[in-house]
Design an enzyme around this catalytic site. Structure first.
Site, PDB file in Angstrom:
ATOM      1  N   TYR A 178      43.821  20.402  -9.111  1.00 26.33           N
ATOM      2  CA  TYR A 178      42.698  19.710  -9.735  1.00 26.33           C
ATOM      3  C   TYR A 178      43.249  18.768 -10.792  1.00 26.33           C
ATOM      4  O   TYR A 178      43.995  19.183 -11.700  1.00 26.33           O
ATOM      5  CB  TYR A 178      41.723  20.683 -10.389  1.00 26.33           C
ATOM      6  CG  TYR A 178      40.688  19.976 -11.221  1.00 26.33           C
ATOM      7  CD1 TYR A 178      39.691  19.219 -10.598  1.00 26.33           C
ATOM      8  CD2 TYR A 178      40.733  20.004 -12.601  1.00 26.33           C
ATOM      9  CE1 TYR A 178      38.747  18.525 -11.346  1.00 26.33           C
ATOM     10  CE2 TYR A 178      39.789  19.319 -13.365  1.00 26.33           C
ATOM     11  CZ  TYR A 178      38.809  18.583 -12.735  1.00 26.33           C
ATOM     12  OH  TYR A 178      37.888  17.887 -13.474  1.00 26.33           O
ATOM     13  N   LEU A 188       0.845  -1.192   0.000  1.00 28.57           N
ATOM     14  CA  LEU A 188       0.000   0.000   0.000  1.00 28.57           C
ATOM     15  C   LEU A 188       0.885   1.248   0.000  1.00 28.57           C
ATOM     16  O   LEU A 188       1.579   1.536   0.974  1.00 28.57           O
ATOM     17  CB  LEU A 188      -0.911  -0.003   1.230  1.00 28.57           C
ATOM     18  CG  LEU A 188      -1.766  -1.266   1.411  1.00 28.57           C
ATOM     19  CD1 LEU A 188      -2.630  -1.147   2.660  1.00 28.57           C
ATOM     20  CD2 LEU A 188      -2.628  -1.525   0.181  1.00 28.57           C
ATOM     21  N   LYS A 203      38.678  13.882 -10.558  1.00 32.22           N
ATOM     22  CA  LYS A 203      37.532  13.290 -11.241  1.00 32.22           C
ATOM     23  C   LYS A 203      38.048  12.461 -12.407  1.00 32.22           C
ATOM     24  O   LYS A 203      38.814  12.950 -13.235  1.00 32.22           O
ATOM     25  CB  LYS A 203      36.593  14.393 -11.734  1.00 32.22           C
ATOM     26  CG  LYS A 203      35.270  13.901 -12.341  1.00 32.22           C
ATOM     27  CD  LYS A 203      35.348  13.692 -13.842  1.00 32.22           C
ATOM     28  CE  LYS A 203      35.582  14.980 -14.588  1.00 32.22           C
ATOM     29  NZ  LYS A 203      35.573  14.748 -16.066  1.00 32.22           N
ATOM     30  N   GLU A 262      -9.305   2.106  15.348  1.00 25.97           N
ATOM     31  CA  GLU A 262      -8.387   3.205  15.072  1.00 25.97           C
ATOM     32  C   GLU A 262      -8.398   4.200  16.219  1.00 25.97           C
ATOM     33  O   GLU A 262      -9.368   4.323  16.967  1.00 25.97           O
ATOM     34  CB  GLU A 262      -8.775   3.904  13.764  1.00 25.97           C
ATOM     35  CG  GLU A 262      -8.691   3.018  12.527  1.00 25.97           C
ATOM     36  CD  GLU A 262      -7.296   2.482  12.284  1.00 25.97           C
ATOM     37  OE1 GLU A 262      -6.316   3.203  12.594  1.00 25.97           O
ATOM     38  OE2 GLU A 262      -7.164   1.346  11.798  1.00 25.97           O
ATOM     39  N   ARG A 320       1.642  14.455   7.276  1.00 26.50           N
ATOM     40  CA  ARG A 320       2.384  14.858   8.468  1.00 26.50           C
ATOM     41  C   ARG A 320       3.899  14.964   8.226  1.00 26.50           C
ATOM     42  O   ARG A 320       4.622  15.532   9.040  1.00 26.50           O
ATOM     43  CB  ARG A 320       2.103  13.887   9.623  1.00 26.50           C
ATOM     44  CG  ARG A 320       0.761  14.151  10.303  1.00 26.50           C
ATOM     45  CD  ARG A 320       0.454  13.140  11.382  1.00 26.50           C
ATOM     46  NE  ARG A 320      -0.023  11.876  10.838  1.00 26.50           N
ATOM     47  CZ  ARG A 320      -0.357  10.827  11.561  1.00 26.50           C
ATOM     48  NH1 ARG A 320      -0.266  10.886  12.883  1.00 26.50           N
ATOM     49  NH2 ARG A 320      -0.791   9.718  10.982  1.00 26.50           N
ATOM     50  N   ASN A 377      -1.954  -2.585  15.868  1.00 31.39           N
ATOM     51  CA  ASN A 377      -1.927  -3.077  14.500  1.00 31.39           C
ATOM     52  C   ASN A 377      -0.731  -2.482  13.764  1.00 31.39           C
ATOM     53  O   ASN A 377      -0.463  -1.284  13.852  1.00 31.39           O
ATOM     54  CB  ASN A 377      -3.229  -2.666  13.794  1.00 31.39           C
ATOM     55  CG  ASN A 377      -3.235  -3.027  12.331  1.00 31.39           C
ATOM     56  OD1 ASN A 377      -2.615  -3.996  11.910  1.00 31.39           O
ATOM     57  ND2 ASN A 377      -3.963  -2.247  11.540  1.00 31.39           N
TER      58      ASN A 377
END
Length: 463
Positions: A371, A9, A356, A161, A16, A176
């Site tokens: 670099y 589900l 890199k 509930e 919230r 539950n």
């Protein structure tokens, strides 16, 4: 026993969380809630796996397909509630005929729901012969959860509930978890007559358990580990659950022989692997498919993402992603290694160095302020501070190759594509645009011009 169908589900918005991202797509220890629950459910090898979507449906559906391209996506209509979600799923799953056998239903907001708990639930359900079984747990503070109401003989009478519960029902601590196993035929009958006669005006799946009692006994199985079935409704709960889980992860690695100096500030995701005698110093984030070898030292204040750190390497105060760091190499402090690097044994990438797609040979050092991108550096080469490989012309990336036993002076600029041979020495401040043969000393001379009194007189007088 094979699960006939599993229904996850994932239709809710999760209001919230106060987020533009659906709750089920929030990350937890490196994976989304949805991916984690789907992985646990898939471990039971259901004949069909379905995910019910509604809020940001295509986004959630794509995330489900990214995990499992064969997943069945079920679109919930505008009628709200978990009961309606299951009605929509069963309508689609039974389009070609009725289902038989166990149907597993799981909410997707329990990021620690694990396959072992689901397997135990399924085994209990099959052995009991019940028409439906609900997975429960006991909580010291059950606020927000549906309460399990049992009869005198221990059978489950109903689930109430929070908003619909009376005072005595609110005092119940067994709750539950929103995980169930139904016999397919019982489920079909039980959801046929659900209504929205409740405080939230929704079709509750919990009401199906009351209906199911007419067709068979409803049982309950208590999860062995309450943490595994704890749900997340807001970011406060998310932080608390993540912290509890991370504490367990750190304790696991410490028991495996890893030194973690401060587990409170060390975060380790689930797919990380660490060998015994590695040392993790405070403030580290170990993420993705990171692997750390024996006697390596990580930190303090280091982030590793999909990184491989070989034995005896040291990585200090750095960010490393998609990089292989060789044995006894030294990284940091304040080094940024972007994806695609291969750092050789006993090599060094020092302070304020960025790399890199760089391949750095054994014993080669890039000590500071440099670099190195799209480059191959040979063995035992030293790169002077402030060196830049200029790899990008504004359209394309180009490659730099520097050989072994090379000494590069400070402040060099390599304009790629360019190749420098072995045993080369370059002068400080050189701009190297063309190939340099082996055993060569190379420098580029820049004429210095001094212009005296270049400011207007009035400006010199007021300075």
């Amino acid at each position: 026993m094979t699960v006939t169908a599993a229904i996850v589900l994932a239709a809710g918005e999760g209001t919230r969380m106060r987020s533009a991202t659906p709750k089920v797509l929030h990350p937890f220890a490196g994976k989304t809630f949805l991916a984690r629950v789907m992985a646990s459910v898939a471990a039971l090898d259901p004949a069909t796996l379905a995910v019910v979507v509604r809020y940001q449906a295509e986004r959630v559906a794509q995330a489900a397909r990214d995990y499992d391209p064969c997943v069945r996506i079920v679109q919930q209509d505008e009628i709200p509630g978990t009961g309606r979600a299951v009605q929509c799923a069963m309508d689609q799953l039974q389009h070609d005929g009725p289902l038989e056998g166990p149907v597993l239903i799981a909410a997707s907001d329990m990021p620690l729901l694990d396959a072992a708990t689901l397997s135990a639930l399924l085994d209990y359900h099959v052995a009991s012969g019940d028409g439906a079984t609900v997975l429960t747990t006991e909580l010291d503070d059950p606020t927000g959860y549906g309460r399990i109401i049992r009869g005198p003989n221990g059978d489950v009478l109903k689930i109430v509930e929070q908003k619909d519960a009376n005072k005595s029902e609110l005092a119940v601590h067994e709750v539950n978890t929103s995980v169930y196993v139904f016999d397919a035929q019982v489920l079909t009958r039980a959801i046929a007559h659900l209504d929205a006669n409740n405080a939230q005006g929704e079709f509750y799946l919990t009401d199906a358990l009351k209906e199911a009692k007419a067709f068979g006994k409803v049982g309950a199985f208590a999860a062995p580990d309450p943490l595994s079935v704890e749900g997340v409704n807001d970011r406060v709960q998310l932080a608390a659950l993540a912290k509890a889980h991370n504490t367990r992860v750190c304790e696991h690695w410490m028991r495996e022989g890893v030194t973690i100096l401060d587990p409170q500030t060390t975060w380790i995701e689930d797919d990380v692997r660490i060998e015994a005698d590695a040392v993790i110093l405070p403030g580290c984030f170990l993420q993705g498919n990171t692997s750390i070898g024996a006697e390596a030292q990580i930190g303090p204040y280091t982030t590793l993402i999909d990184a491989t750190v070989d034995v005896q390497a040291h990585v200090e105060r750095s960010r490393v992603q998609g990089t292989h760091i060789g044995r006894a190499a030294t990284i940091g402090p304040w080094t940024y290694l972007r994806p695609g690097n291969e750092i050789g044994e006993e090599a060094k990438a020092g302070a304020f160095v960025e790399m890199k797609k760089a391949h750095i040979g054994r014993g080669t050092k890039v000590p500071h302020l440099s670099y190195v991108g799209d480059a191959d550096l040979g063995e035992h080469t030293n790169i002077g501070g402030g060196t830049i490989t200029a790899n990008y012309d504004g359209v394309h990336k180009h490659h730099t190759t520097i050989g072994s036993d090379v000494h590069i002076g400070a402040g060099n600029l390599f304009v790629a594509p360019v190749t420098v041979g072995d045993h080369v020495t370059s002068g400080a401040g050189s701009v190297i645009r063309h190939e340099v043969p082996d055993d060569t000393m190379v420098y580029s001379e820049n004429t210095q011009h001094n212009v005296e009194h270049w400011k207007p007189a009035w400006e010199r007088e007021t300075a």
